[in-house]
Design a protein around this motif. Structure first.
Motif, PDB file in Angstrom:
ATOM      1  N   GLY A  50       0.337  -1.523   0.075  1.00 22.93           N
ATOM      2  CA  GLY A  50       0.230  -0.098   0.122  1.00 22.93           C
ATOM      3  C   GLY A  50       0.986   1.141  -0.233  1.00 22.93           C
ATOM      4  O   GLY A  50       1.817   0.964  -0.218  1.00 22.93           O
ATOM      5  N   SER A  51       0.632   2.247   0.281  1.00 21.24           N
ATOM      6  CA  SER A  51       0.913   3.332   0.277  1.00 21.24           C
ATOM      7  C   SER A  51       2.827   3.623   1.568  1.00 21.24           C
ATOM      8  O   SER A  51       3.656   4.053   1.123  1.00 21.24           O
ATOM      9  N   THR A  52       2.083   2.201   1.940  1.00 22.50           N
ATOM     10  CA  THR A  52       3.432   2.225   2.716  1.00 22.50           C
ATOM     11  C   THR A  52       4.313   2.004   2.602  1.00 22.50           C
ATOM     12  O   THR A  52       5.871   2.341   2.689  1.00 22.50           O
ATOM     13  N   GLU A  53       4.977   0.849   1.710  1.00 21.00           N
ATOM     14  CA  GLU A  53       5.617   0.403   0.670  1.00 21.00           C
ATOM     15  C   GLU A  53       5.902   1.089  -0.354  1.00 21.00           C
ATOM     16  O   GLU A  53       7.113   1.662  -0.771  1.00 21.00           O
ATOM     17  N   GLU A  54       4.620   1.883  -0.722  1.00 19.79           N
ATOM     18  CA  GLU A  54       4.853   2.628  -1.958  1.00 19.79           C
ATOM     19  C   GLU A  54       5.915   3.612  -1.594  1.00 19.79           C
ATOM     20  O   GLU A  54       7.267   4.121  -2.028  1.00 19.79           O
ATOM     21  N   GLY A  55       5.447   4.740  -0.433  1.00 24.88           N
ATOM     22  CA  GLY A  55       6.264   5.945   0.221  1.00 24.88           C
ATOM     23  C   GLY A  55       7.774   5.397   0.108  1.00 24.88           C
ATOM     24  O   GLY A  55       8.466   5.860   0.008  1.00 24.88           O
ATOM     25  N   TYR A  56       7.662   4.113   1.236  1.00 23.68           N
ATOM     26  CA  TYR A  56       9.444   4.027   1.455  1.00 23.68           C
ATOM     27  C   TYR A  56      10.178   3.973   0.050  1.00 23.68           C
ATOM     28  O   TYR A  56      12.283   4.167   0.983  1.00 23.68           O
ATOM     29  N   LYS A  57       9.302   3.058  -0.605  1.00 20.87           N
ATOM     30  CA  LYS A  57      10.519   2.360  -1.865  1.00 20.87           C
ATOM     31  C   LYS A  57      10.914   3.802  -2.760  1.00 20.87           C
ATOM     32  O   LYS A  57      11.819   4.120  -2.739  1.00 20.87           O
ATOM     33  N   ALA A  58       9.734   5.079  -2.432  1.00 21.64           N
ATOM     34  CA  ALA A  58      10.386   5.913  -3.380  1.00 21.64           C
ATOM     35  C   ALA A  58      11.587   7.787  -1.936  1.00 21.64           C
ATOM     36  O   ALA A  58      12.031   7.825  -2.937  1.00 21.64           O
ATOM     37  N   TYR A  59      11.731   6.860  -1.099  1.00 19.08           N
ATOM     38  CA  TYR A  59      12.524   7.356   0.089  1.00 19.08           C
ATOM     39  C   TYR A  59      13.708   6.899  -0.234  1.00 19.08           C
ATOM     40  O   TYR A  59      14.890   7.626  -0.372  1.00 19.08           O
ATOM     41  N   HIS A  60      13.675   5.286  -0.412  1.00 24.99           N
ATOM     42  CA  HIS A  60      15.061   4.770  -0.569  1.00 24.99           C
ATOM     43  C   HIS A  60      15.467   5.015  -1.777  1.00 24.99           C
ATOM     44  O   HIS A  60      16.868   4.784  -2.009  1.00 24.99           O
ATOM     45  N   ALA A  61      14.527   5.458  -3.254  1.00 25.41           N
ATOM     46  CA  ALA A  61      15.669   5.815  -4.123  1.00 25.41           C
ATOM     47  C   ALA A  61      16.135   7.166  -4.056  1.00 25.41           C
ATOM     48  O   ALA A  61      16.842   7.116  -5.006  1.00 25.41           O
ATOM     49  N   ASP A  62      15.467   8.110  -2.919  1.00 24.47           N
ATOM     50  CA  ASP A  62      15.701   9.412  -3.404  1.00 24.47           C
ATOM     51  C   ASP A  62      15.548  10.062  -1.628  1.00 24.47           C
ATOM     52  O   ASP A  62      15.131  10.851  -1.326  1.00 24.47           O
ATOM     53  N   LYS A  63      17.047   9.832  -1.086  1.00 23.80           N
ATOM     54  CA  LYS A  63      17.405  10.358   0.530  1.00 23.80           C
ATOM     55  C   LYS A  63      18.215  11.634   0.417  1.00 23.80           C
ATOM     56  O   LYS A  63      18.511  11.786  -0.716  1.00 23.80           O
ATOM     57  N   TYR A  64      16.797  12.116   1.268  1.00 25.56           N
ATOM     58  CA  TYR A  64      17.082  13.586   1.496  1.00 25.56           C
ATOM     59  C   TYR A  64      18.973  13.509   2.220  1.00 25.56           C
ATOM     60  O   TYR A  64      19.276  12.242   3.292  1.00 25.56           O
ATOM     61  N   GLY A  77       7.530   9.354   8.259  1.00 23.35           N
ATOM     62  CA  GLY A  77       7.052   7.794   7.458  1.00 23.35           C
ATOM     63  C   GLY A  77       7.381   6.793   8.800  1.00 23.35           C
ATOM     64  O   GLY A  77       6.895   6.499   8.600  1.00 23.35           O
ATOM     65  N   THR A  78       8.351   6.951   8.928  1.00 26.45           N
ATOM     66  CA  THR A  78       9.177   5.616   8.785  1.00 26.45           C
ATOM     67  C   THR A  78       9.063   6.150  10.449  1.00 26.45           C
ATOM     68  O   THR A  78       9.960   6.720  10.716  1.00 26.45           O
ATOM     69  N   SER A  79       8.183   5.490  11.560  1.00 27.60           N
ATOM     70  CA  SER A  79       8.866   5.579  12.875  1.00 27.60           C
ATOM     71  C   SER A  79       9.995   5.359  13.778  1.00 27.60           C
ATOM     72  O   SER A  79       9.556   3.631  14.286  1.00 27.60           O
ATOM     73  N   GLU A  80      10.971   5.780  13.448  1.00 29.76           N
ATOM     74  CA  GLU A  80      12.836   6.097  13.536  1.00 29.76           C
ATOM     75  C   GLU A  80      13.255   7.120  15.172  1.00 29.76           C
ATOM     76  O   GLU A  80      12.603   7.842  14.554  1.00 29.76           O
ATOM     77  N   LEU A 416       7.853  12.692   2.927  1.00 28.68           N
ATOM     78  CA  LEU A 416       7.333  11.378   3.210  1.00 28.68           C
ATOM     79  C   LEU A 416       6.478  11.472   4.551  1.00 28.68           C
ATOM     80  O   LEU A 416       6.948  11.393   6.145  1.00 28.68           O
ATOM     81  N   LEU A 417       5.267  10.549   5.003  1.00 28.24           N
ATOM     82  CA  LEU A 417       4.437  10.895   5.568  1.00 28.24           C
ATOM     83  C   LEU A 417       3.391   9.768   5.657  1.00 28.24           C
ATOM     84  O   LEU A 417       3.401   8.962   4.392  1.00 28.24           O
ATOM     85  N   SER A 418       2.777   9.245   7.096  1.00 22.83           N
ATOM     86  CA  SER A 418       1.607   7.983   6.203  1.00 22.83           C
ATOM     87  C   SER A 418       0.629   9.158   6.608  1.00 22.83           C
ATOM     88  O   SER A 418       0.199   9.610   7.514  1.00 22.83           O
ATOM     89  N   ARG A 432      -0.201  10.984  10.774  1.00 21.08           N
ATOM     90  CA  ARG A 432       1.046  10.890  11.781  1.00 21.08           C
ATOM     91  C   ARG A 432       2.612  11.230  10.488  1.00 21.08           C
ATOM     92  O   ARG A 432       2.794  11.206   9.586  1.00 21.08           O
ATOM     93  N   ILE A 433       2.642  11.615  11.926  1.00 21.05           N
ATOM     94  CA  ILE A 433       4.106  12.646  11.912  1.00 21.05           C
ATOM     95  C   ILE A 433       5.200  12.495  13.035  1.00 21.05           C
ATOM     96  O   ILE A 433       4.781  11.918  13.837  1.00 21.05           O
ATOM     97  N   ILE A 434       6.705  11.394  11.953  1.00 18.94           N
ATOM     98  CA  ILE A 434       7.758  11.465  12.873  1.00 18.94           C
ATOM     99  C   ILE A 434       8.342  12.617  13.210  1.00 18.94           C
ATOM    100  O   ILE A 434       8.835  13.004  12.934  1.00 18.94           O
ATOM    101  N   PHE A 435       8.154  12.994  14.381  1.00 12.73           N
ATOM    102  CA  PHE A 435       9.058  13.908  15.005  1.00 12.73           C
ATOM    103  C   PHE A 435      10.749  13.822  15.733  1.00 12.73           C
ATOM    104  O   PHE A 435      11.438  14.854  15.472  1.00 12.73           O
ATOM    105  N   ALA A 436      10.818  12.522  15.247  1.00  9.11           N
ATOM    106  CA  ALA A 436      12.484  11.974  16.196  1.00  9.11           C
ATOM    107  C   ALA A 436      13.234  12.013  15.614  1.00  9.11           C
ATOM    108  O   ALA A 436      13.721  11.712  15.256  1.00  9.11           O
ATOM    109  N   ASP A 437      13.476  13.513  15.061  1.00  8.12           N
ATOM    110  CA  ASP A 437      14.783  13.424  14.715  1.00  8.12           C
ATOM    111  C   ASP A 437      15.527  15.160  14.241  1.00  8.12           C
ATOM    112  O   ASP A 437      14.748  15.523  15.138  1.00  8.12           O
ATOM    113  N   LYS A 438      16.899  14.575  13.532  1.00  6.50           N
ATOM    114  CA  LYS A 438      17.610  15.969  13.773  1.00  6.50           C
ATOM    115  C   LYS A 438      16.600  17.618  13.526  1.00  6.50           C
ATOM    116  O   LYS A 438      15.961  17.593  12.546  1.00  6.50           O
TER     117      LYS A 438
END
Length: 526
Positions: A50-64, A77-80, A416-418, A432-438
């Motif tokens: 679903g969107s989870t997989e699609e977004g994750y794939k897009a992110y890995h192909a074009d990481k900031y 999007g990814t809860s880390e 990328l959000l969820s 859902r937005i993940i905020f545990a980031d720099k």
């Protein structure tokens, strides 16, 4: 054979309102292509996305990357937890971590090396505030909580049977219980309305669990277990002791197993909030059917180290799960490192948790302050790495298709959000937005979000001007729905007075937000 594949036609045929007890939202039958090389089950697994997989794939192909790819996708999007790499890398490279003894390079007891299980039992006794010491023989170690969900679903349910869970919930559980065990999920839908026994948005009540269970039984579905997430992902709710007891008593009445996932247990970052572990309760209503899981992925900010643990007093369940540990083992050297980490209580309490909680709180404050400035309602909680946000006013119509368009719009703008659908939320428009980031990534990501929302607001206003007579009020949430309490979780006793304060605060904030008065006219309230 391929029982997993046999659900596909049925899923396609039944209207959404009836798909209560089917797996849905993760596989898109429209682009389902059957491969001649795969079984029916293999084909289903291949299309299960679903969107989870699609977004994750897009992110890995074009990481900031600040230097190499500044226009890349920022992953909210990814809860880390990306705030503690300095602390963890330093601790995991200290001399005591690098032991290499023969037992670590040989096949272990499949439940995990005894030295680690003893350490886990001591760790959980201390941090869960258990009334009596927990026992190493009740501990099983696997490579992550996904494997644990999968193993528990397989040993507690037969194919086609179901587990009860409240939505919205962490979508990865669907993969875990369904793909291997062909176990379905029955949803107790929570919503944002504050009515009846609900004193806060998306509140889980025994009545909602009872209704979902009875509906499933009426459709001939056998429900074997209840899954509780505490702290809850994506809501950030923490259950009070009385709520936990109510849920466990409900399960006992219906002879349901309870799987309690406490993976964010040590990620409660505000002193005003107290987490209660099920393992800390004086008396469990049904100890033989209560199974608690935890892992280091979230609380120790190391999602790349696959380690999860199960605590259960039921030796039949423990034996059945441990026979599956052959597929889900943790390698010997990692077991040693985890034991050393869990043993170092001084470092955990004095160094790690203090710094982690302060950093989580600062990041959460930054993101929620930005949301307040934008006039966007959200659930203000103090646990986990996420904020559950109400973007319903940015949807043209109250549909999941429209939610998906907004999600894609964020992705096109490199953030990328969820979306709520990924958590099986019953109301379109929640994210859902993940905020545990720099800080620099949070700032840039929030800028990109602001840009999308401002553009979207202009488009909606322009459309409304062009079609003044066409009202879309059916699709839009009504004005009372907009009132999401931007508040901490209050115990039920003080709910009455706190909600009034929340309501006044929220109304003031809504009025400061630019278009609130234009949209909420007297006619609309009438």
């Amino acid at each position: 054979g391929g029982r997993g594949g046999s659900d596909l036609p049925e899923m396609r045929a039944r209207p959404l309102s009836e798909k209560r007890v089917d797996v849905h939202g993760f596989c898109s039958p429209s682009d389902f292509q059957r491969s001649p090389y795969l079984s029916a089950r293999g084909n289903f697994a291949s299309s299960f996305r679903g969107s989870t997989e699609e977004g994750y794939k897009a992110y890995h192909a074009d990481k900031y990357d600040e230097d190499k790819n500044p226009n890349g996708i920022i992953n909210f999007g990814t809860s880390e937890n990306k705030l503690c790499f300095d602390l963890m890398s330093k601790r995991l490279t200290q001399a005591d971590m690098n032991l290499m003894e023969p037992p670590l390079l040989q096949y272990p007891d499949w439940r995990g090396h005894m030295f680690l299980r003893e350490e886990v039992a001591r760790f959980l006794t201390y941090y869960c505030k258990a009334p009596a010491p927990l026992k190493a023989e009740n501990v099983i170690v696997l490579n992550g909580c996904g494997s644990l969900f999968s193993a528990l679903a397989t040993v507690l349910c037969d194919p086609g049977e179901a587990v009860l869970i409240a939505t919205p919930f962490y979508g990865g559980i669907t993969h875990s219980v369904f793909l291997y065990g062909n176990v379905k999920l029955v949803y107790a839908y929570l919503d944002s309305k504050i009515t009846g026994t609900s004193t806060r948005p998306f509140q889980l009540t025994v009545e909602k669990l009872e209704k979902a269970l009875q509906d499933a039984r009426a459709e001939g579905v056998t429900v074997r277990a209840l899954i509780l997430l505490n702290p809850q992902n994506p809501l950030g709710d923490i259950y009070s002791l009385s709520e936990l007891r109510d849920y466990l008593e409900f399960a006992k009445r219906h002879e349901l197993h309870v799987i309690v996932d406490e993976i964010y247990m040590l990620s409660v970052f505000d002193e005003s909030t107290t987490f209660h572990s099920v393992l800390g309760m004086d008396r469990l209503p049904d100890p033989q059917r209560t199974h608690v899981m935890w892992g280091i992925t979230k609380d120790f900010a190391v999602s790349g180290i696959r380690f999860g643990t199960l605590y259960t007093e039921n030796q039949d369940v423990a034996n059945a799960v441990s026979s599956l540990c052959y597929f889900h083992g943790v390698c010997g050297p990692v077991q040693h490192k985890v034991a050393q980490l869990l043993r170092d209580r001084d470092w955990i309490n004095q160094v790690y948790l203090r710094a982690n909680h302060a950093r989580l709180k600062a990041a959460h404050t930054y993101v929620t302050d930005e949301l307040k400035t934008l006039g966007v309602p959200f659930l203000n909680r103090n646990a986990g790495f996420f904020v559950w946000i109400d973007f319903r006013k940015y949807l043209r119509t109250d549909t999941f298709e429209e939610e998906m368009l907004l999600w894609r719009r964020f992705l096109d703008n490199k953030v990328l959000l969820s979306c709520g659908k990924a958590f099986e939320c019953g109301e379109p428009g929640w994210f859902r937005i993940i905020f545990a980031d720099k800080t620099h990534r949070l700032q840039l990501g929030m800028q990109r979000i602001r840009k999308v929302l401002e553009e979207r607001e202009q488009e909606i206003l322009a459309e409304e001007k062009q079609q003044p007579c066409q009202s879309d009020q059916d699709g839009k949430a009504d004005s009372t729905d907009e009132v999401i309490f931007v508040s901490r979780h209050q115990e039920p006793t003080s709910a009455g007075n706190s909600n009034l304060g929340d309501l006044i605060g929220l109304l003031q904030q809504q009025m400061r937000s630019s278009d609130w008065l234009q949209k909420n006219t007297a006619e609309q309230f009438a």
